[in-house]
Design a protein around this motif. Sequence first.
Motif, PDB file in Angstrom:
ATOM      1  N   ALA B 365     -37.107  60.993  50.993  1.00 31.17           N
ATOM      2  CA  ALA B 365     -36.607  62.338  51.263  1.00 31.17           C
ATOM      3  C   ALA B 365     -35.988  62.345  52.653  1.00 31.17           C
ATOM      4  N   GLY B 366     -35.395  63.447  53.022  1.00 30.75           N
ATOM      5  CA  GLY B 366     -34.808  63.586  54.359  1.00 30.75           C
ATOM      6  C   GLY B 366     -33.735  62.546  54.598  1.00 30.75           C
ATOM      7  N   SER B 393     -37.553  54.272  41.938  1.00 25.64           N
ATOM      8  CA  SER B 393     -37.232  55.004  43.158  1.00 25.64           C
ATOM      9  C   SER B 393     -36.874  56.426  42.800  1.00 25.64           C
ATOM     10  N   LEU B 394     -37.402  57.334  43.589  1.00 23.91           N
ATOM     11  CA  LEU B 394     -37.104  58.749  43.382  1.00 23.91           C
ATOM     12  C   LEU B 394     -36.459  59.272  44.657  1.00 23.91           C
ATOM     13  N   LEU B 395     -35.292  59.862  44.507  1.00 21.56           N
ATOM     14  CA  LEU B 395     -34.579  60.374  45.672  1.00 21.56           C
ATOM     15  C   LEU B 395     -34.688  61.891  45.713  1.00 21.56           C
ATOM     16  N   MET B 396     -34.962  62.412  46.898  1.00 17.57           N
ATOM     17  CA  MET B 396     -34.979  63.857  47.056  1.00 17.57           C
ATOM     18  C   MET B 396     -33.931  64.199  48.093  1.00 17.57           C
ATOM     19  N   GLY B 397     -32.847  64.771  47.639  1.00 16.67           N
ATOM     20  CA  GLY B 397     -31.737  65.050  48.540  1.00 16.67           C
ATOM     21  C   GLY B 397     -30.751  63.899  48.542  1.00 16.67           C
ATOM     22  N   ASP B 398     -29.681  64.036  49.326  1.00 18.82           N
ATOM     23  CA  ASP B 398     -28.649  62.998  49.244  1.00 18.82           C
ATOM     24  C   ASP B 398     -28.415  62.298  50.573  1.00 18.82           C
ATOM     25  N   LYS B 399     -29.339  62.465  51.517  1.00 16.54           N
ATOM     26  CA  LYS B 399     -29.151  61.781  52.801  1.00 16.54           C
ATOM     27  C   LYS B 399     -30.107  60.602  52.945  1.00 16.54           C
ATOM     28  N   CYS B 400     -30.945  60.395  51.940  1.00 20.01           N
ATOM     29  CA  CYS B 400     -31.920  59.321  52.037  1.00 20.01           C
ATOM     30  C   CYS B 400     -31.435  58.116  51.228  1.00 20.01           C
ATOM     31  N   GLY B 401     -32.154  57.004  51.399  1.00 17.49           N
ATOM     32  CA  GLY B 401     -31.739  55.805  50.679  1.00 17.49           C
ATOM     33  C   GLY B 401     -32.916  55.100  50.042  1.00 17.49           C
ATOM     34  N   ALA B 402     -32.669  54.512  48.870  1.00 20.90           N
ATOM     35  CA  ALA B 402     -33.677  53.681  48.222  1.00 20.90           C
ATOM     36  C   ALA B 402     -33.034  52.331  47.936  1.00 20.90           C
ATOM     37  N   HIS B 403     -33.782  51.274  48.200  1.00 19.45           N
ATOM     38  CA  HIS B 403     -33.223  49.939  48.017  1.00 19.45           C
ATOM     39  C   HIS B 403     -34.263  49.067  47.335  1.00 19.45           C
ATOM     40  N   THR B 404     -33.809  48.181  46.481  1.00 21.98           N
ATOM     41  CA  THR B 404     -34.730  47.291  45.789  1.00 21.98           C
ATOM     42  C   THR B 404     -34.267  45.852  45.972  1.00 21.98           C
ATOM     43  N   PHE B 405     -35.187  45.026  46.475  1.00 16.51           N
ATOM     44  CA  PHE B 405     -34.865  43.609  46.658  1.00 16.51           C
ATOM     45  C   PHE B 405     -35.865  42.745  45.891  1.00 16.51           C
ATOM     46  N   PRO B 406     -35.629  42.506  44.616  1.00 15.24           N
ATOM     47  CA  PRO B 406     -36.558  41.645  43.878  1.00 15.24           C
ATOM     48  C   PRO B 406     -36.138  40.171  44.013  1.00 15.24           C
ATOM     49  N   TYR B 407     -37.089  39.337  44.342  1.00 14.56           N
ATOM     50  CA  TYR B 407     -36.807  37.898  44.411  1.00 14.56           C
ATOM     51  C   TYR B 407     -37.628  37.202  43.339  1.00 14.56           C
ATOM     52  N   LEU B 408     -37.011  36.215  42.724  1.00 13.26           N
ATOM     53  CA  LEU B 408     -37.667  35.541  41.620  1.00 13.26           C
ATOM     54  C   LEU B 408     -37.472  34.038  41.771  1.00 13.26           C
ATOM     55  N   GLU B 409     -38.601  33.298  41.786  1.00 12.38           N
ATOM     56  CA  GLU B 409     -38.479  31.834  41.839  1.00 12.38           C
ATOM     57  C   GLU B 409     -39.371  31.268  40.750  1.00 12.38           C
ATOM     58  N   VAL B 410     -38.758  30.717  39.720  1.00 10.86           N
ATOM     59  CA  VAL B 410     -39.550  30.236  38.592  1.00 10.86           C
ATOM     60  C   VAL B 410     -39.318  28.743  38.408  1.00 10.86           C
ATOM     61  N   GLU B 411     -40.402  27.976  38.496  1.00  9.64           N
ATOM     62  CA  GLU B 411     -40.274  26.522  38.355  1.00  9.64           C
ATOM     63  C   GLU B 411     -40.931  26.019  37.079  1.00  9.64           C
ATOM     64  N   ILE B 426     -34.743  63.756  41.786  1.00 15.28           N
ATOM     65  CA  ILE B 426     -35.634  64.747  41.214  1.00 15.28           C
ATOM     66  C   ILE B 426     -34.758  65.708  40.415  1.00 15.28           C
ATOM     67  N   GLY B 427     -35.092  65.879  39.134  1.00 15.00           N
ATOM     68  CA  GLY B 427     -34.179  66.531  38.203  1.00 15.00           C
ATOM     69  C   GLY B 427     -34.121  68.040  38.377  1.00 15.00           C
ATOM     70  N   GLU B 428     -32.918  68.557  38.557  1.00 16.50           N
ATOM     71  CA  GLU B 428     -32.737  70.006  38.641  1.00 16.50           C
ATOM     72  C   GLU B 428     -33.253  70.687  37.375  1.00 16.50           C
ATOM     73  N   ASP B 429     -33.023  70.013  36.249  1.00 20.88           N
ATOM     74  CA  ASP B 429     -33.434  70.639  34.990  1.00 20.88           C
ATOM     75  C   ASP B 429     -34.950  70.634  34.837  1.00 20.88           C
ATOM     76  N   GLN B 430     -35.599  69.602  35.408  1.00 23.65           N
ATOM     77  CA  GLN B 430     -37.065  69.597  35.390  1.00 23.65           C
ATOM     78  C   GLN B 430     -37.616  70.723  36.268  1.00 23.65           C
ATOM     79  N   LEU B 431     -37.026  70.855  37.451  1.00 19.97           N
ATOM     80  CA  LEU B 431     -37.470  71.917  38.360  1.00 19.97           C
ATOM     81  C   LEU B 431     -37.281  73.290  37.728  1.00 19.97           C
ATOM     82  N   PHE B 432     -36.113  73.462  37.107  1.00 17.71           N
ATOM     83  CA  PHE B 432     -35.807  74.757  36.496  1.00 17.71           C
ATOM     84  C   PHE B 432     -36.794  75.073  35.384  1.00 17.71           C
TER      85      PHE B 432
END
Lengths: 252, 481
Positions: B365-366, B393-411, B426-432
């Motif tokens: 958020a924020g 990731s759940l975003l609240m508002g449009d000034k925040c950021g969510a990032h995902t860095f998955p690393y995978l090493e399979v031997e 966060i869904g406007e329709d859910q809130l409504f």
Amino acid sequence: MLSIKNLHASVEGNEILKGINLEVNPGEVHAIMGPNGSGKSTLANVLAGREEYEVTEGSVIYKGEDLLEMDVDERAHAGVFLAFQYPVEIPGVSMATFLKEAINANRRARGQQELSPVEMLKFIRSKTKLLGMDEQMLKRSLNEGFSGGEKKRNEMLQMALLEPSLAILDETDSGLDIDALKVVADSVNALRSPDRSFIVVTHYQRLLNYIVPDFVHVLFNGRIVKSGGKELALQLEEKGYDWIKEENAVAG
Amino acid sequence: MSESMQTLEEHTSSDYKYGFTSDIDTEVFPKGLNEDVIRQISAKKEEPEWLLEWRLKAYRHWLTMEEPHWPNVKYEPIDYQDIIYYASPKKKPKYDSLDEVDPELLRTFEKLGIPLEEQKVLAGVAVDAVIDSVSVTTTYKEMLAEKGIIFCSFSEAVKEHPELVKKYLGSVVPQTDNFFAALNSAVFSDGSFVYIPKGVRCPIELSTYFRINTANTGQFERTLIVAEEGSYVSYLEGCTAPMRDENQLHAAVVELIALDDAYIKYSTVQNWYPGDEEGRGGIYNFVTKRGLCAGKRSRISWTQVETGSAITWKYPSCILKGDDSIGEFYSVAVTNNRQEADTGTKMIHIGKNTRSTIVSKGISAGRSHNSYRGLVKVGKRAENAHNFSQCDSLLMGDKCGAHTFPYLEVENNTAKVEHEATTSKIGEDQLFYLQQRGLKEEDAINMIVNGYCKEVFQELPMEFAAEAQKLLAISLEGSVG
Ligand SMILES: Nc1ncnc2c1ncn2[C@@H]1O[C@H](COP(=O)(O)OP(=O)(O)OP(=O)(O)O)[C@@H](O)[C@H]1O
Ligand SMILES: [Mg+2]
């Protein structure tokens, strides 16, 4: 109960409602019919207070108060209920939690005592039974994975529990089998009373066999272009909307 | 038992921890770090020679290391010579009455339902409350002792159970592991030690509340938990009340060791001061948490709810060494205002038929930034390893950021690895929908967010879960609309 005068509303700059006039008295059932995209759901959402829809002109008086000045939850507390055309899913929120919170929120707002957990369960159970719903459903997430019919039934459950003064049903009958249709009709009829009104949006005359309306209105292109008694629905069923569209083209 | 009580307990009993000599009570070392400082810390704590050497080795290695800058967080450079590395925790209260305390903090206490007297203690106001918590603690201590369970401060463990500490300290997180772990190893002040003997199921949730020799959670905390064959323990760390600290840098190390058929469940609620709306004054939290599933069929489960700190850098991990061992990571990380979090986990599959589950729920958020960083590694020998990861990731508002860095090493090609990731607003329709049913906007948001976090909350012990929900509501206050 409800007095809508010259209501105009737009979404993203497009005018959708272009001057709606509608009077709903206590105890009345009004059916609203009309072709796809004519603005029926928009009207329902505007009445419930959805922010995306901007009211540009007109007034809505509900129980003597300016409805348009009220917040969404305040309208709910004042007894406005919308049965959604497409009820949303809210993952992780159990039906039981949601119903409990909703019922108590309304009770608090109306100055009533909250129900104790025992009373609450009893109250909810009595209604699920009436609606022929499986109690297991109370443990599931709100609408998540519910079938189309189950979602509609759930809307009726909430209506029965919240006991609104003005219930707006937006195509609650769409996609229902005949048994479910009867359930919907029964829940409306059970609530019918001299001080409660209904606005029933539907595409099918069939529902109106069970919920007999006092008035039928045709919404077309953002306006109510025709109003009549229950026989208007039969006429529409038979002839479709073309004749109304033509009439309107001539008139307008 | 409320978590606020726990903190209260930590405050009121802080005398005990540093009570070995009375003159230390008011002592504060000068700023800066060198070998002498480490020698003095060790001497103050009357540590054995091997532990001093251990600290020095960590320090010497630390000198050769660089502070990591790969996390997706930005902060002012830390001056390591500007930090006090040893200070008595028994500080004089800073205020004479609650009127002098930041009203924002008091409002939060109120929302959490913390009684007035406790608010004073938490905020650092002088009180004369006498709380007989010692007897409660003693009762539990006796009950635990009967079963052979050791639960004490780290310093006490060094004195009373040196052989255990020596055997396991650094066995999961070596003192040279990473920059912050090395720093911690050199200067750690105190922390917890838990030992569960063979076949014993710890009958209570071990929370720091029951730890008699405890202090205000330290700047460089060190925790070590050892679960012998077939034992079980659930450990609770943290506090839902907002925790203030004058020390901006926090670098803790937690090591868990589970032997054959042992199960360690470690739950954290982290609510360090996040700074003001502009992020000023918040805590930097750089933590190394790692569990070793050393034995066959052992299991380690991390559950965390992270709402505090200005900067969070934290990756509770599992090394799945024993065959058929299980590693789990359930996380809710909330960032608001200017907070930044880079958190996630590492699941290292070494043994056969090892399984791991990752459920990460980020809420931003924020103007905050919230990153998930996760590594799933399957070694050559790890036949039939199985990982399932879900990162939402759940975003609240449009000034925040969510990032995902998955690393995978399979031997090992028998491995089965599944990864699901979603980002939603966060869904406007859910809130409504919820508001149409009469819920206030704030309550509607809380309901949606709690639903979103449900899979993680249900891993928390009941009481903790309820408090975590409240905490979440407070953290996200005013973030929508
Ligand atoms: N949020 C929105 N954004 C853009 N356009 C919208 C939005 N909501 C409604 N509209 C438009 O407004 C018009 C009326 O829509 P509305 O949903 O009210 O129709 P309806 O009469 O309920 O139709 P149906 O019978 O298909 O349910 C349509 O053209 C629709 O595309
Ligand atoms: Mg519609």
